[in-house]
Design a protein around this motif. Sequence first.
Motif, mmCIF file in Angstrom:
data_model
loop_
_atom_site.group_PDB
_atom_site.id
_atom_site.type_symbol
_atom_site.label_atom_id
_atom_site.label_comp_id
_atom_site.label_asym_id
_atom_site.label_seq_id
_atom_site.Cartn_x
_atom_site.Cartn_y
_atom_site.Cartn_z
ATOM 1 N N PRO A 1 18.532 -18.757 36.908
ATOM 2 C CA PRO A 1 18.124 -17.761 37.904
ATOM 3 C C PRO A 1 16.936 -16.945 37.432
ATOM 4 O O PRO A 1 16.722 -16.748 36.236
ATOM 5 C CB PRO A 1 19.366 -16.878 38.024
ATOM 6 N N SER B 1 25.777 -5.678 45.828
ATOM 7 C CA SER B 1 25.888 -5.830 44.381
ATOM 8 C C SER B 1 27.283 -5.512 43.861
ATOM 9 O O SER B 1 28.104 -4.905 44.552
ATOM 10 C CB SER B 1 24.894 -4.889 43.684
ATOM 11 N N ASN C 1 18.459 -17.093 44.346
ATOM 12 C CA ASN C 1 18.627 -17.472 42.938
ATOM 13 C C ASN C 1 17.977 -16.454 42.014
ATOM 14 O O ASN C 1 17.352 -16.812 41.020
ATOM 15 C CB ASN C 1 18.039 -18.858 42.673
ATOM 16 N N THR C 2 18.128 -15.181 42.342
ATOM 17 C CA THR C 2 17.581 -14.106 41.512
ATOM 18 C C THR C 2 18.658 -13.079 41.207
ATOM 19 O O THR C 2 19.323 -12.579 42.113
ATOM 20 C CB THR C 2 16.394 -13.408 42.207
ATOM 21 N N ILE C 3 18.848 -12.794 39.932
ATOM 22 C CA ILE C 3 19.734 -11.702 39.518
ATOM 23 C C ILE C 3 18.906 -10.426 39.507
ATOM 24 O O ILE C 3 17.902 -10.332 38.797
ATOM 25 C CB ILE C 3 20.309 -11.940 38.112
ATOM 26 N N TRP D 1 23.520 -10.989 42.725
ATOM 27 C CA TRP D 1 23.229 -12.420 42.615
ATOM 28 C C TRP D 1 23.955 -13.085 43.776
ATOM 29 O O TRP D 1 25.135 -13.414 43.674
ATOM 30 C CB TRP D 1 23.708 -12.953 41.272
ATOM 31 N N LYS E 1 26.956 -15.665 43.998
ATOM 32 C CA LYS E 1 27.414 -15.851 42.612
ATOM 33 C C LYS E 1 28.221 -14.632 42.148
ATOM 34 O O LYS E 1 29.242 -14.776 41.499
ATOM 35 C CB LYS E 1 26.227 -16.062 41.670
#
Length: 441
Positions: free
Chosen positions: A33, A68, A253-255, A305, A308
């Motif tokens: 990620p 979040s 696909n970014t934390i 995420w 996820k």
Amino acid sequence: MNLLRKSTTLLILFLCLTSSRHVVRAESKADHPNIVMIISDDQAWNDYRFMGHEVIHSPNLDKLASESAVFKRGYVPTSLCRPSLMTLVTGLYPYQHKITGNDPPKGMNRQKLLKHVQSVDCLPAMLGKLGYQSFQSGKWWEGKPELAGFTSAMTHGDPKRGGRHGDLGLKVGREGMAPVFEFIDQCGKDPFYLWYAPFLPHTPHNPPKRLLDKYRNSELPIELSYYYAMCEWFDETCGQLLDYLDQKGLSQNTIVVYVTDNGWIQYVPESNQERKKMKRRFRYAPKSKRSPYDGGIRTPIMFRWPEKIKPAEYDTLVSSIDIVPTLLYAVGLKPTKSMQGIDLLKVMEHGGKTQRKAIFGDIYEHDMVDIDDPASSLKYRWCIEGNWKAIIPGPRLANEKVELFNLSKDPFEKKNLATEYPEKAHQLLKLTNAWWDGSEK
């Protein structure tokens, strides 16, 4: 046939188990990620609408919080920007990375401090081994960001050209987001790590007039009007960054990690006469920046995420020393032996439960006494176990006494209970000593 049935049953069981988890980690290099670190500069833990503030507007961070895992009882070990930021890039306590203050002793060349960033493992360098591109923008004290492994940066770090705590990097947010957006575009298909640490809502408190006018009224002290407007200005820039990730199809696909380097409580003069005498109009109040109180060390810590990490709120005690280990685990790397933080992904998987008994921190002088001996600059150590918090003065403050607070009943630490509950104070002192004695001072 029986073997096929067993295999099918195992597959179904596996899918059920994985679909019920709160967190799914990156399984292969192709899944690595992107990571975006959003770091507020000088903002109190409750200066957001999602943390209960009734005046400050923070719509973008409120939205981020709703998407979040939010640790509302997050802390940074120390309440000064440079050592706190160093913790965020190394996962180490200040006594470990040895950057305990903003400046070296008077008269010492600042460049001598850079040996410390070169002697520890830094997250950008560790991610670089997996092919990550990384970009520094905003606050940065440790010379050229390349020393920590950043592949590109806004800050040059040259003291001969005004390099101290970010130089050209301090323009981000205040003067637009173009450098950040250009970096994201240049990464192509490579995973990236973005350090977004704007000089906001930090002084100078000079918000856009449209925002200042929004908070100006007869009932609100002018100092608060300026500060509140700065908080919303910072929130706007966060929104621009998050919107850009959406526009580019990168959010999935970014934390995104959110934290504050240290707290800030805006000082308000008691009278106009005092206001006129003040040399520095906008300064912090006691029990905030540079102090061991929650006004200086508490911060919400958030991880987003999509698909996820399940959005949730936790009252679990966590520390910024946990952020680097958590990100390393997320990309398939292991923390170094020096890192004492825990994997917050695992904490999320277990509904916020952790085996950790307490969290700790240490407060030092603004100017270091000895750049190689953290204990020489020590002012306070602090410890929180459950709702109990102890503040322990160091040898430099021999005339001060241990303080004890029940944060559930006294969140702003107004009543010292050390004399009423001496056994509790002693127990937290023992915990702190055990942590400190085990440290690599």
